[in-house]
Design a protein around this motif. Sequence first.
Motif, PDB file in Angstrom:
ATOM      1  N   LEU A 135       2.168  11.493  -9.563  1.00 49.98           N
ATOM      2  CA  LEU A 135       2.948  10.575  -8.721  1.00 49.98           C
ATOM      3  C   LEU A 135       2.138   9.319  -8.398  1.00 49.98           C
ATOM      4  CD1 LEU A 135       4.561  13.170  -6.296  1.00 49.98           C
ATOM      5  CD2 LEU A 135       5.869  11.518  -7.655  1.00 49.98           C
ATOM      6  N   ALA A 136       0.859   9.518  -8.060  1.00 51.68           N
ATOM      7  CA  ALA A 136      -0.008   8.380  -7.725  1.00 51.68           C
ATOM      8  C   ALA A 136      -0.128   7.431  -8.914  1.00 51.68           C
ATOM      9  CB  ALA A 136      -1.379   8.892  -7.285  1.00 51.68           C
ATOM     10  N   VAL A 137      -0.342   7.996 -10.100  1.00 47.70           N
ATOM     11  CA  VAL A 137      -0.473   7.180 -11.315  1.00 47.70           C
ATOM     12  C   VAL A 137       0.842   6.443 -11.610  1.00 47.70           C
ATOM     13  CG1 VAL A 137      -0.731   7.307 -13.839  1.00 47.70           C
ATOM     14  CG2 VAL A 137      -2.314   8.563 -12.343  1.00 47.70           C
ATOM     15  N   ALA A 138       1.973   7.166 -11.537  1.00 48.50           N
ATOM     16  CA  ALA A 138       3.275   6.572 -11.868  1.00 48.50           C
ATOM     17  C   ALA A 138       3.624   5.415 -10.933  1.00 48.50           C
ATOM     18  CB  ALA A 138       4.363   7.643 -11.795  1.00 48.50           C
ATOM     19  N   CYS A 139       3.146   5.481  -9.694  1.00 55.29           N
ATOM     20  CA  CYS A 139       3.474   4.431  -8.707  1.00 55.29           C
ATOM     21  C   CYS A 139       2.459   3.293  -8.699  1.00 55.29           C
ATOM     22  CB  CYS A 139       3.550   5.044  -7.309  1.00 55.29           C
ATOM     23  SG  CYS A 139       4.934   6.186  -7.090  1.00 55.29           S
ATOM     24  N   SER A 140       1.373   3.422  -9.470  1.00 55.57           N
ATOM     25  CA  SER A 140       0.289   2.440  -9.349  1.00 55.57           C
ATOM     26  C   SER A 140       0.618   1.068  -9.936  1.00 55.57           C
ATOM     27  CB  SER A 140      -1.009   2.994  -9.954  1.00 55.57           C
ATOM     28  OG  SER A 140      -0.846   3.262 -11.321  1.00 55.57           O
ATOM     29  N   ASP A 152       3.419  -0.495  -9.216  1.00 58.24           N
ATOM     30  CA  ASP A 152       4.150  -1.200  -8.156  1.00 58.24           C
ATOM     31  C   ASP A 152       3.428  -1.205  -6.811  1.00 58.24           C
ATOM     32  OD1 ASP A 152       6.531  -1.716  -9.755  1.00 58.24           O
ATOM     33  OD2 ASP A 152       6.836   0.448  -9.687  1.00 58.24           O
ATOM     34  N   PHE A 153       2.473  -0.291  -6.646  1.00 54.71           N
ATOM     35  CA  PHE A 153       1.806  -0.135  -5.351  1.00 54.71           C
ATOM     36  C   PHE A 153       0.288  -0.059  -5.519  1.00 54.71           C
ATOM     37  CE2 PHE A 153       6.018   1.751  -4.962  1.00 54.71           C
ATOM     38  CZ  PHE A 153       6.487   1.264  -3.745  1.00 54.71           C
ATOM     39  N   ASP A 154      -0.401  -0.391  -4.442  1.00 53.80           N
ATOM     40  CA  ASP A 154      -1.847  -0.185  -4.352  1.00 53.80           C
ATOM     41  C   ASP A 154      -2.009   1.232  -3.779  1.00 53.80           C
ATOM     42  OD1 ASP A 154      -4.544  -0.264  -3.911  1.00 53.80           O
ATOM     43  OD2 ASP A 154      -4.453  -1.668  -2.233  1.00 53.80           O
ATOM     44  N   VAL A 155      -2.359   2.203  -4.639  1.00 52.87           N
ATOM     45  CA  VAL A 155      -2.240   3.625  -4.267  1.00 52.87           C
ATOM     46  C   VAL A 155      -3.580   4.245  -3.879  1.00 52.87           C
ATOM     47  CG1 VAL A 155      -1.397   5.893  -4.985  1.00 52.87           C
ATOM     48  CG2 VAL A 155      -0.318   3.842  -5.908  1.00 52.87           C
ATOM     49  N   PHE A 174       0.140  12.578   9.779  1.00 51.59           N
ATOM     50  CA  PHE A 174       0.788  12.016   8.587  1.00 51.59           C
ATOM     51  C   PHE A 174       1.949  11.104   8.994  1.00 51.59           C
ATOM     52  CE2 PHE A 174       4.073  12.227   5.246  1.00 51.59           C
ATOM     53  CZ  PHE A 174       3.341  11.751   4.158  1.00 51.59           C
ATOM     54  N   ALA A 175       2.746  11.548   9.966  1.00 55.12           N
ATOM     55  CA  ALA A 175       3.892  10.740  10.423  1.00 55.12           C
ATOM     56  C   ALA A 175       3.426   9.412  11.016  1.00 55.12           C
ATOM     57  CB  ALA A 175       4.704  11.526  11.452  1.00 55.12           C
ATOM     58  N   ALA A 176       2.224   9.410  11.602  1.00 53.24           N
ATOM     59  CA  ALA A 176       1.695   8.195  12.240  1.00 53.24           C
ATOM     60  C   ALA A 176       1.044   7.240  11.237  1.00 53.24           C
ATOM     61  CB  ALA A 176       0.674   8.590  13.306  1.00 53.24           C
ATOM     62  N   LEU A 177       0.902   7.690   9.996  1.00 52.16           N
ATOM     63  CA  LEU A 177       0.256   6.884   8.959  1.00 52.16           C
ATOM     64  C   LEU A 177       1.098   5.647   8.659  1.00 52.16           C
ATOM     65  CD1 LEU A 177      -2.306   7.508   7.257  1.00 52.16           C
ATOM     66  CD2 LEU A 177      -0.809   8.532   5.551  1.00 52.16           C
ATOM     67  N   ASN A 178       0.469   4.472   8.647  1.00 55.22           N
ATOM     68  CA  ASN A 178       1.202   3.226   8.390  1.00 55.22           C
ATOM     69  C   ASN A 178       1.495   3.058   6.905  1.00 55.22           C
ATOM     70  OD1 ASN A 178       1.288   2.342  11.056  1.00 55.22           O
ATOM     71  ND2 ASN A 178      -0.796   1.539  10.919  1.00 55.22           N
ATOM     72  N   GLY A 179       2.562   2.328   6.606  1.00 53.79           N
ATOM     73  CA  GLY A 179       2.868   1.981   5.220  1.00 53.79           C
ATOM     74  C   GLY A 179       3.647   3.058   4.488  1.00 53.79           C
ATOM     75  N   TYR A 180       3.854   2.812   3.200  1.00 54.82           N
ATOM     76  CA  TYR A 180       4.588   3.761   2.368  1.00 54.82           C
ATOM     77  C   TYR A 180       3.750   5.025   2.147  1.00 54.82           C
ATOM     78  CZ  TYR A 180       7.481  -0.309   1.219  1.00 54.82           C
ATOM     79  OH  TYR A 180       8.298  -1.398   1.291  1.00 54.82           O
ATOM     80  N   LYS A 220       0.833  -1.215   0.000  1.00 50.37           N
ATOM     81  CA  LYS A 220       0.000   0.000   0.000  1.00 50.37           C
ATOM     82  C   LYS A 220       0.859   1.254   0.000  1.00 50.37           C
ATOM     83  CE  LYS A 220      -4.586  -1.035   1.704  1.00 50.37           C
ATOM     84  NZ  LYS A 220      -5.058  -0.904   0.333  1.00 50.37           N
ATOM     85  N   LEU A 221       0.420   2.252  -0.754  1.00 51.23           N
ATOM     86  CA  LEU A 221       1.083   3.558  -0.774  1.00 51.23           C
ATOM     87  C   LEU A 221       0.004   4.630  -0.667  1.00 51.23           C
ATOM     88  CD1 LEU A 221       3.385   5.637  -1.404  1.00 51.23           C
ATOM     89  CD2 LEU A 221       2.936   5.227  -3.832  1.00 51.23           C
ATOM     90  N   THR A 222       0.221   5.586   0.234  1.00 53.27           N
ATOM     91  CA  THR A 222      -0.708   6.712   0.363  1.00 53.27           C
ATOM     92  C   THR A 222      -0.008   7.977  -0.121  1.00 53.27           C
ATOM     93  OG1 THR A 222      -1.622   5.660   2.340  1.00 53.27           O
ATOM     94  CG2 THR A 222      -2.261   7.936   1.938  1.00 53.27           C
ATOM     95  N   VAL A 223      -0.604   8.627  -1.123  1.00 55.25           N
ATOM     96  CA  VAL A 223      -0.097   9.917  -1.616  1.00 55.25           C
ATOM     97  C   VAL A 223      -1.035  10.994  -1.077  1.00 55.25           C
ATOM     98  CG1 VAL A 223       0.427  11.329  -3.649  1.00 55.25           C
ATOM     99  CG2 VAL A 223       0.845   8.848  -3.713  1.00 55.25           C
ATOM    100  N   VAL A 224      -0.477  11.930  -0.310  1.00 55.41           N
ATOM    101  CA  VAL A 224      -1.305  12.964   0.304  1.00 55.41           C
ATOM    102  C   VAL A 224      -0.869  14.332  -0.209  1.00 55.41           C
ATOM    103  CG1 VAL A 224      -2.130  13.983   2.473  1.00 55.41           C
ATOM    104  CG2 VAL A 224      -1.480  11.559   2.407  1.00 55.41           C
ATOM    105  N   LYS A 225      -1.840  15.119  -0.674  1.00 54.51           N
ATOM    106  CA  LYS A 225      -1.547  16.503  -1.073  1.00 54.51           C
ATOM    107  C   LYS A 225      -2.194  17.447  -0.077  1.00 54.51           C
ATOM    108  CE  LYS A 225      -2.199  20.577  -3.158  1.00 54.51           C
ATOM    109  NZ  LYS A 225      -3.245  21.613  -3.085  1.00 54.51           N
ATOM    110  N   ILE A 226      -1.410  18.398   0.435  1.00 55.31           N
ATOM    111  CA  ILE A 226      -1.976  19.411   1.328  1.00 55.31           C
ATOM    112  C   ILE A 226      -1.826  20.788   0.702  1.00 55.31           C
ATOM    113  CG2 ILE A 226      -1.830  18.289   3.567  1.00 55.31           C
ATOM    114  CD1 ILE A 226       0.855  19.802   3.966  1.00 55.31           C
ATOM    115  N   GLY A 227      -2.825  21.614   0.967  1.00 52.24           N
ATOM    116  CA  GLY A 227      -2.793  22.980   0.454  1.00 52.24           C
ATOM    117  C   GLY A 227      -3.715  23.847   1.271  1.00 52.24           C
ATOM    118  N   GLY A 228      -3.961  25.041   0.750  1.00 54.77           N
ATOM    119  CA  GLY A 228      -4.909  25.939   1.411  1.00 54.77           C
ATOM    120  C   GLY A 228      -4.504  26.282   2.831  1.00 54.77           C
TER     121      GLY A 228
END
Length: 261
Positions: free
Chosen positions: A170-175, A177-180, A30-36, A6-14
């Motif tokens: 990034l999410a698409v490029a990693c999909s 190899d990973f479950d994104v 975010f630091a406590a989030l498990n996995g990649y 599993k890979l989680t891609v997170v975008k923050i803004g605003g």
Amino acid sequence: MENKPKLTVVKIGGNVIDSESALKAFLKDFAALNGYKILVHGGGKIATKIAEGLGITPVFHEGRRITDKPMLDVAVMTYAGLINKDITAQLQALQSNALGFTGADGNMILSEKRKNAAVDFGWVGDIVSVNHELVKVLLQQNVVPVFCAITHNGNGQLLNTNADTIASALAVACSNDFDVNLLYCFEKKGVLSNADDDDSIIKNLNFSKYSQLREEKVIHSGMLPKLENCYDALNKGVSAVYIGSPEMIKQNDTTCTQVSL
């Protein structure tokens, strides 16, 4: 078929970036989030404030920033310098081994200057490719990549690039190899059916409902490019996409919008 990690891609803004306390709280979760995981950030309001302090007047067209040379310099200083290094340092303090990137570092994200637009947006980049092999190596070394909204064209030119689009690419490029899972965190609780009611969250937004709400102008302006990135990611192999407040990364039942095909 073998299960992908599993890979989680997170975008923050605003307002998440603009508020020191909101950012601190988010980074702890975010630091406590498990996995990649990968973090992508914007920082437009801070860039605007710094530009104005330097006597540079930011120019926008339909909500999108025009990036002339002075504004590009400010964007690079603000996104790649100030914000990126602040986030990286805060994650290190939370025992999360973060490494900050522009698209130029390690040739991570190659872009080209926007062409054929009705308006010249200046030094704005549209993504050509992502170095997913290097991203994969870093993740396997338990590094947490932190990307800012700056890419490059391969000929020495830095380009200002939409952070939502970077997260989607990034999410698409990693999909492969990973479950994104792709998460867009901002100040609202999700996509709203009434802009004046913060609790009018659309829990599940499939493409036909999105098309209908877009026609009815319920969904408009800044939410349109964000949702275009969401559907692009889902069409190209990303497992799940969510839009909501930073609370949703706690992986509890916090209300948010799940975007689906």
